[in-house]
Design a protein around this motif. Structure first.
Motif, mmCIF file in Angstrom:
data_model
loop_
_atom_site.group_PDB
_atom_site.id
_atom_site.type_symbol
_atom_site.label_atom_id
_atom_site.label_comp_id
_atom_site.label_asym_id
_atom_site.label_seq_id
_atom_site.Cartn_x
_atom_site.Cartn_y
_atom_site.Cartn_z
ATOM 1 N N ARG A 58 -12.497 68.229 39.723
ATOM 2 C CA ARG A 58 -12.986 66.907 39.315
ATOM 3 C C ARG A 58 -11.825 65.980 38.945
ATOM 4 O O ARG A 58 -11.976 65.058 38.152
ATOM 5 N N HIS A 59 -10.644 66.203 39.531
ATOM 6 C CA HIS A 59 -9.450 65.458 39.120
ATOM 7 C C HIS A 59 -9.570 63.957 39.350
ATOM 8 O O HIS A 59 -8.881 63.169 38.681
ATOM 9 N N ASP A 79 -8.243 75.106 36.327
ATOM 10 C CA ASP A 79 -9.104 75.641 37.382
ATOM 11 C C ASP A 79 -8.916 74.865 38.690
ATOM 12 O O ASP A 79 -8.793 73.643 38.682
ATOM 13 N N ASP A 80 -8.886 75.576 39.807
ATOM 14 C CA ASP A 80 -8.844 74.973 41.149
ATOM 15 C C ASP A 80 -7.596 74.112 41.367
ATOM 16 O O ASP A 80 -7.690 72.948 41.776
ATOM 17 N N ILE A 81 -6.418 74.684 41.151
ATOM 18 C CA ILE A 81 -5.196 73.905 41.353
ATOM 19 C C ILE A 81 -5.017 73.508 42.815
ATOM 20 O O ILE A 81 -4.336 72.520 43.114
ATOM 21 N N ASP A 82 -5.648 74.235 43.731
ATOM 22 C CA ASP A 82 -5.557 73.865 45.148
ATOM 23 C C ASP A 82 -6.213 72.518 45.428
ATOM 24 O O ASP A 82 -5.925 71.886 46.450
ATOM 25 N N ALA A 83 -7.079 72.055 44.508
ATOM 26 C CA ALA A 83 -7.760 70.775 44.708
ATOM 27 C C ALA A 83 -6.803 69.588 44.622
ATOM 28 O O ALA A 83 -7.126 68.495 45.100
ATOM 29 N N VAL A 84 -5.620 69.786 44.027
ATOM 30 C CA VAL A 84 -4.658 68.678 43.904
ATOM 31 C C VAL A 84 -3.404 68.922 44.731
ATOM 32 O O VAL A 84 -2.390 68.241 44.552
ATOM 33 N N ALA A 85 -3.439 69.895 45.637
ATOM 34 C CA ALA A 85 -2.292 70.148 46.507
ATOM 35 C C ALA A 85 -1.962 68.899 47.311
ATOM 36 O O ALA A 85 -2.854 68.209 47.805
ATOM 37 N N ALA A 86 -0.670 68.580 47.402
ATOM 38 C CA ALA A 86 -0.168 67.412 48.137
ATOM 39 C C ALA A 86 -0.569 66.096 47.482
ATOM 40 O O ALA A 86 -0.492 65.039 48.116
#
Length: 210
Positions: A58-59, A79-86
């Motif tokens: 939910r970033h 949680d879900d650090i892959d959601a902010v990749a790049a």
């Protein structure tokens, strides 16, 4: 000892301020990552210090500067650090949190869908930190594990679920942790609103949309 048992042991050590300062848990959706992180936050809050939970899925709802100051709490669960990749701002903010947390002793518990080397982090320094972190893969729980997780979460929320209620629930909905926990939250609200126990008729009514 399998990966799941090793992960739980490592988390126990982390919560007791022993062992590793940074742990990365990865696994497919429905393997219980969010459940594990939120349970760690609650356990820390009830024991020796404060904790913060950061849902990066939910970033878009908040600013990367939200992470500033979190190094002052005992445990930060991201949680879900892959959601902010790049995503440059978030990657830099996560790297800065790493650097601030190290001297304060703040423990970091991170999750992603895949292992660190496959997340797609662009910032080299952050990627190297993630790759260096102790990492555990979560697998889908079997039925016994799902039952245990549901009953534990219910107790954490202040109500009990009998084995019969849990098994009825698992026969009626998909057996992934996201779906099960979603129904559990609905059941929690219903038991509070109606001041009644979690029963099969109540679960049936919720699932039938009543």
């Amino acid at each position: 000892m399998g990966q799941s048992e090793e992960a739980y042991h490592a988390l126990t050590e982390l919560l007791a301020d022993r062992g590793e300062q940074v742990i990365l848990i990865h696994g497919a959706p429905g393997t219980g990552k969010t459940h594990l992180l939120m349970a760690a936050c609650r356990a820390m809050g009830l024991s020796i210090g404060a904790a913060a939970y950061v849902p990066l899925k939910r970033h878009s709802e908040f600013d990367p500067r939200f992470l500033i100051g979190l190094e002052e709490v005992s445990l930060v669960c991201v949680d879900d650090i892959d959601a902010v990749a790049a995503t440059a701002g978030w990657e830099q903010s996560l790297f800065d949190l790493y650097n601030r947390a190290e001297p304060t002793g703040t423990r970091l518990l991170l999750s992603s869908r895949c292992r660190a080397s496959e997340i797609g982090i662009v910032l080299p320094d952050l990627e190297s930190r993630l790759v260096a972190a102790v990492s555990f893969a979560l697998r889908h729980l079997d039925d016994i594990g799902r039952e245990r997780a549901l009953r534990e979460r219910a107790r954490e929320r202040g109500f009990d679920m009998s084995k019969a209620v849990v098994r009825y629930l698992m026969r009626r909905i998909p057996r992934d942790m996201h779906a099960l926990m979603s129904v559990l939250e609905q059941l929690d609200r219903a038991t509070l609103a109606e001041q009644r126990r979690a029963t099969i008729p109540l679960v049936k009514r919720l699932l039938d949309g009543g």
